[in-house]
Design a protein around this motif. Structure first.
Motif, PDB file in Angstrom:
ATOM      1  N   ALA A   1      13.981   4.923   3.569  1.00 40.29           N
ATOM      2  CA  ALA A   1      14.765   4.340   4.561  1.00 40.29           C
ATOM      3  C   ALA A   1      14.064   3.457   5.731  1.00 40.29           C
ATOM      4  O   ALA A   1      12.848   3.662   6.176  1.00 40.29           O
TER       5      ALA A   1
ATOM      6  N   LYS B   1      -1.256   3.307   7.790  1.00 41.61           N
ATOM      7  CA  LYS B   1      -0.098   4.232   7.749  1.00 41.61           C
ATOM      8  C   LYS B   1      -0.398   5.235   7.007  1.00 41.61           C
ATOM      9  O   LYS B   1       0.067   6.540   7.442  1.00 41.61           O
TER      10      LYS B   1
ATOM     11  N   VAL C   1      13.575   3.081   9.498  1.00 39.71           N
ATOM     12  CA  VAL C   1      13.992   4.028  10.595  1.00 39.71           C
ATOM     13  C   VAL C   1      13.609   3.008  11.780  1.00 39.71           C
ATOM     14  O   VAL C   1      12.548   2.810  11.953  1.00 39.71           O
ATOM     15  N   SER C   2      14.690   3.336  12.660  1.00 41.59           N
ATOM     16  CA  SER C   2      14.218   2.354  13.955  1.00 41.59           C
ATOM     17  C   SER C   2      13.439   3.379  14.749  1.00 41.59           C
ATOM     18  O   SER C   2      13.356   4.308  14.922  1.00 41.59           O
ATOM     19  N   ASP C   3      12.496   2.392  15.141  1.00 36.55           N
ATOM     20  CA  ASP C   3      11.410   2.989  16.137  1.00 36.55           C
ATOM     21  C   ASP C   3      11.846   3.513  17.569  1.00 36.55           C
ATOM     22  O   ASP C   3      11.173   4.412  18.178  1.00 36.55           O
TER      23      ASP C   3
ATOM     24  N   LYS D   1      -0.264   8.798   9.146  1.00 35.90           N
ATOM     25  CA  LYS D   1       0.956   9.616   8.586  1.00 35.90           C
ATOM     26  C   LYS D   1       0.269  10.776   7.687  1.00 35.90           C
ATOM     27  O   LYS D   1       1.138  11.617   7.265  1.00 35.90           O
TER      28      LYS D   1
ATOM     29  N   GLY E   1       5.687   7.596   1.908  1.00 37.57           N
ATOM     30  CA  GLY E   1       6.196   6.601   2.934  1.00 37.57           C
ATOM     31  C   GLY E   1       6.372   5.151   2.201  1.00 37.57           C
ATOM     32  O   GLY E   1       5.763   4.936   1.300  1.00 37.57           O
ATOM     33  N   PHE E   2       7.135   4.394   2.910  1.00 41.20           N
ATOM     34  CA  PHE E   2       7.135   3.000   2.708  1.00 41.20           C
ATOM     35  C   PHE E   2       6.499   2.229   3.823  1.00 41.20           C
ATOM     36  O   PHE E   2       6.640   2.452   5.083  1.00 41.20           O
TER      37      PHE E   2
ATOM     38  N   PRO F   1      11.462   9.854  17.351  1.00 41.92           N
ATOM     39  CA  PRO F   1      10.534  10.491  16.577  1.00 41.92           C
ATOM     40  C   PRO F   1       9.886   9.836  15.343  1.00 41.92           C
ATOM     41  O   PRO F   1      10.985   9.281  14.711  1.00 41.92           O
ATOM     42  N   ASP F   2       8.614   9.973  14.965  1.00 45.73           N
ATOM     43  CA  ASP F   2       8.290   9.362  13.617  1.00 45.73           C
ATOM     44  C   ASP F   2       8.803  10.704  12.724  1.00 45.73           C
ATOM     45  O   ASP F   2       7.935  11.702  12.527  1.00 45.73           O
ATOM     46  N   ILE F   3       9.800  10.396  11.884  1.00 45.01           N
ATOM     47  CA  ILE F   3      10.219  11.414  11.000  1.00 45.01           C
ATOM     48  C   ILE F   3       9.047  12.116  10.009  1.00 45.01           C
ATOM     49  O   ILE F   3       8.770  13.226   9.995  1.00 45.01           O
ATOM     50  N   LEU F   4       8.447  11.004   9.233  1.00 44.76           N
ATOM     51  CA  LEU F   4       7.518  11.314   8.292  1.00 44.76           C
ATOM     52  C   LEU F   4       6.341  12.025   8.968  1.00 44.76           C
ATOM     53  O   LEU F   4       5.676  13.196   8.441  1.00 44.76           O
TER      54      LEU F   4
ATOM     55  N   MET G   1      10.505   8.932   1.777  1.00 45.90           N
ATOM     56  CA  MET G   1      11.263   8.081   3.194  1.00 45.90           C
ATOM     57  C   MET G   1      11.307   6.584   2.851  1.00 45.90           C
ATOM     58  O   MET G   1      10.378   5.953   3.127  1.00 45.90           O
TER      59      MET G   1
HETATM   60  O1  C5P Z   1       5.456   2.883  10.974  1.00 43.63           O
HETATM   61  P1  C5P Z   1       6.275   2.313  10.031  1.00 43.63           P
HETATM   62  O2  C5P Z   1       7.999   2.347  10.654  1.00 43.63           O
HETATM   63  O3  C5P Z   1       6.026   1.122   9.240  1.00 43.63           O
HETATM   64  O4  C5P Z   1       6.271   3.466   8.704  1.00 43.63           O
HETATM   65  C1  C5P Z   1       7.239   3.421   7.611  1.00 43.63           C
HETATM   66  C2  C5P Z   1       7.543   4.817   6.838  1.00 43.63           C
HETATM   67  O5  C5P Z   1       7.734   5.512   7.904  1.00 43.63           O
HETATM   68  C3  C5P Z   1       8.499   4.509   6.043  1.00 43.63           C
HETATM   69  O6  C5P Z   1       8.534   5.512   4.812  1.00 43.63           O
HETATM   70  C4  C5P Z   1       9.708   5.271   7.075  1.00 43.63           C
HETATM   71  O7  C5P Z   1      10.812   5.625   6.558  1.00 43.63           O
HETATM   72  C5  C5P Z   1       8.952   6.188   7.933  1.00 43.63           C
HETATM   73  N1  C5P Z   1       9.345   6.119   9.401  1.00 43.63           N
HETATM   74  C6  C5P Z   1       9.838   7.575   9.949  1.00 43.63           C
HETATM   75  N2  C5P Z   1      10.355   7.585  10.987  1.00 43.63           N
HETATM   76  C7  C5P Z   1      10.238   6.566  11.892  1.00 43.63           C
HETATM   77  C8  C5P Z   1       9.873   5.452  11.364  1.00 43.63           C
HETATM   78  C9  C5P Z   1       9.333   5.238  10.143  1.00 43.63           C
HETATM   79  O8  C5P Z   1       9.717   8.499   9.055  1.00 43.63           O
HETATM   80  N3  C5P Z   1      10.391   6.904  13.209  1.00 43.63           N
END
Ligand code: C5P
Length: 408
Positions: free
Chosen positions: A278, A340, A280-282, A344, A325-326, A311-314, A276
Motif C-alpha cells: 500500500a 529504507k 501509506v500517507s505519511d 525499517k 516493503g515497497f 505512524p510508520d506501519i512497517l 506492505m
Molecule cells: O518510507 P516510505 O513511505 O517510502 O516507505 C514505503 C514502505 O513503507 C511501503 O511498503 C509502505 O507500505 C510502508 N509505509 C508504512 N507506513 C507509513 C508509510 C509507509 O508502512 N506510514
C-alpha cells in the motif's frame, strides 16, 4: 504461475438449465492452460451437445459409459486417476444425491467415486430444491468428505421465481478451483498479510488526502499467494474498489492509516509474512472538520491545513514474520530503497521507479528491483504485475524455508 496451467481438470456437467454456463467455464479453463476433459450426464446432453464442449476443449467428451465404439468408453478410470481436480458445474440436486450415496450409474458418478483428486462442486437448481432438507443433507455429507462447494447465488431463476439456486459466477467458481489446487503449493499453510491501495485521510466530510495507488500490485500479490496455497488477508483501501477481490482471500476494507495500522496489527498476530504494497500517507489532518469547509470567513482567501505525522506501519509492526516493503521512488532508486530496507529493518524491499513507462501507479506492468538483506539487488525486466508478484513470493518462500531449516 496459474495453478490451472497444464493441469488435467475434469469438468463434470449435469442436466441443469445452467449447462450453457459450463461452456464458458470450459473456455476459461482452456484459456488458463488447463487440460480439460468434459464428462456429461445424459440429461446435460439434452441442453448442450457434447460437440459444443469438444470444439472448445479439442478433446473427446465422455457422455456414455456404455458406448463400446467410443475410445473414451472406459476412459473414466484413467480420467479419475489422472485428474488434478474434478470440477462439477452445474451440479443438480439429483447428482448431489447420487454422489452423496456413492452411486456409479454413469460416467460422471463413476469418475467421482473412483478419484482421489480434490472435488469442487457448484450446484444450480430451483431455490426450494436447493433449500430442501434432503439436498442440504447430501451437501453436508459431501462436505464432510472434503468436497469443496461453491454456493449458488440468490436471484431470478430459470423457473421465473426468485431464490438461492443460480450457478455462482465463473470467476468465483474458478477462483475456488484455483485455491483448491493450490493446497500443494510452496506457500501452503502460510499466512500472508498484504496491504494494497492508497490510504485516505479526511480533511472534512467531503475532501480527502490520498494518492495515485490503484492497488493492482497488492491485489496481484494476494492472488499469486493464494494460488501458491497461502491463507491471505488482503487489507485494501477505497482506491482499490474497482478491482475484483481475489476469491478465497480474506478482504479487510479500511480507509485511513490508523485503520490500516490496526488491521495490520490484528492480522499479523499469527502471520508468516507481511507485504506492505500500500501507498501509506505519511501525514494526516490534525483536526478534520466535522462540517464541510466553506470558502468564506477565515478560508476566503486561502486555507492552511495542519498535518501531523502518521505512524510508520512497517517499522512499528515487528514480530516473527518476514517483512517486505515497497519503495516507490522518482529519483536515486537504489540508494533510497537500500536506506529504507535498513531503516525499517526489512527482509526485502521492492524498489520501483514510478517515472518509468509501464511501471508504478495504475499500470498493469511493473519494473522493479528486489533488494534483500545485505543490499543484494536483483533487477527484473518490465513484467505483468502478476509475474512481479510471483518473483516477490519466490523470495518470501525462500526466506521462510531457510528460517524453518534454521529452527530444526
Ligand atoms: O518510507 P516510505 O513511505 O517510502 O516507505 C514505503 C514502505 O513503507 C511501503 O511498503 C509502505 O507500505 C510502508 N509505509 C508504512 N507506513 C507509513 C508509510 C509507509 O508502512 N506510514
Amino acid at each position: 504461475m496459474d495453478p490451472l496451467h497444464n493441469r488435467p481438470i475434469v469438468l463434470g456437467v449435469s442436466g441443469s438449465i445452467a449447462c450453457y454456463k459450463a461452456v464458458d467455464l470450459a473456455s476459461r479453463l482452456v484459456k488458463a492452460g488447463a487440460l480439460v476433459d468434459v464428462v456429461m450426464t445424459a440429461n446435460a446432453t439434452r441442453f448442450v451437445t457434447p460437440l459444443c464442449f469438444k470444439s472448445i476443449t479439442h478433446r473427446p467428451v465422455v457422455d456414455d459409459l456404455w458406448d463400446t465404439n467410443a475410445e473414451m468408453a472406459i476412459e473414466h478410470v484413467g480420467l479419475a486417476k489422472r485428474a488434478a481436480a474434478i470440477l462439477i458445474a452445474p451440479a443438480t440436486a439429483n447428482l448431489l444425491a447420487k454422489l452423496s450415496l456413492g452411486f456409479a450409474e454413469d460416467a460422471l458418478q463413476t469418475t467421482v467415486l473412483d478419484t482421489r483428486a480434490p472435488i469442487v462442486i457448484a450446484p444450480a437448481m430451483e431455490g426450494d430444491m436447493y433449500g430442501a432438507t434432503t439436498t442440504q443433507e447430501h451437501i453436508a455429507r459431501l462436505r464432510a468428505r472434503g468436497v469443496v462447494f461453491v454456493e449458488p447465488e440468490s436471484g431470478r431463476l430459470a423457473s421465473g421465481l426468485s431464490g438461492r439456486g443460480r450457478l455462482a459466477d465463473a470467476e468465483t467458481i474458478l477462483g475456488t478451483l484455483r485455491a483448491t489446487l493450490a493446497r500443494g503449493g510452496d506457500l501452503a499453510g502460510r499466512r500472508i498479510v498484504i496491504s494494497a491501495g492508497g490510504t485516505q485521510e479526511p480533511i472534512d466530510p467531503v475532501r480527502i488526502i490520498t494518492n495515485r495507488s490503484s492497488g493492482k500490485m497488492g491485489f496481484a500479490l494476494a492472488e499469486a499467494a493464494r494460488d501458491r496455497g497461502a491463507r491471505v488477508t488482503l487489507i485494501a483501501t477505497p482506491t482499490t474498489d474497482a478491482l475484483a477481490p481475489p476469491i478465497g482471500t480474506e478482504l479487510v476494507r479500511i480507509g485511513t492509516v490508523i485503520e490500516m495500522h490496526e488491521a495490520v496489527r490484528a492480522a499479523t498476530a499469527e502471520a508468516d509474512a507481511l507485504i506492505m504494497a500500500a501507498a501509506v500517507s505519511d501525514y494526516r489532518v490534525a483536526h478534520p472538520a466535522e462540517q464541510k469547509i466553506k470558502k468564506r470567513g477565515a478560508a476566503a482567501n486561502g486555507l492552511t491545513i495542519e498535518l501531523v505525522a502518521n505512524p510508520d506501519i512497517l517499522t512499528e509492526t515487528v514480530g516473527d514474520f518476514v517483512r517486505v516493503g515497497f519503495a516507490a521512488e522518482s529519483e536515486d532508486l537504489l540508494a533510497n530503497a537500500t536506506q529504507k530496507l535498513d531503516k525499517k529493518r526489512l527482509d526485502l524491499i521492492v524498489a520501483n521507479d514510478i517515472t518509468g513507462a509501464g511501471s508504478g501507479f495504475g499500470s498493469d506492468t511493473n519494473r522493479v528491483i528486489l533488494v534483500g538483506r545485505g543490499g543484494v539487488a536483483e533487477e527484473l525486466p518490465t513484467l505483468p504485475k502478476r509475474e512481479v508478484a510471483d518473483a516477490i513470493l519466490d523470495r518470501v518462500a525462500a526466506i521462510l524455508a531457510t528460517r524453518q531449516k534454521g529452527e530444526r
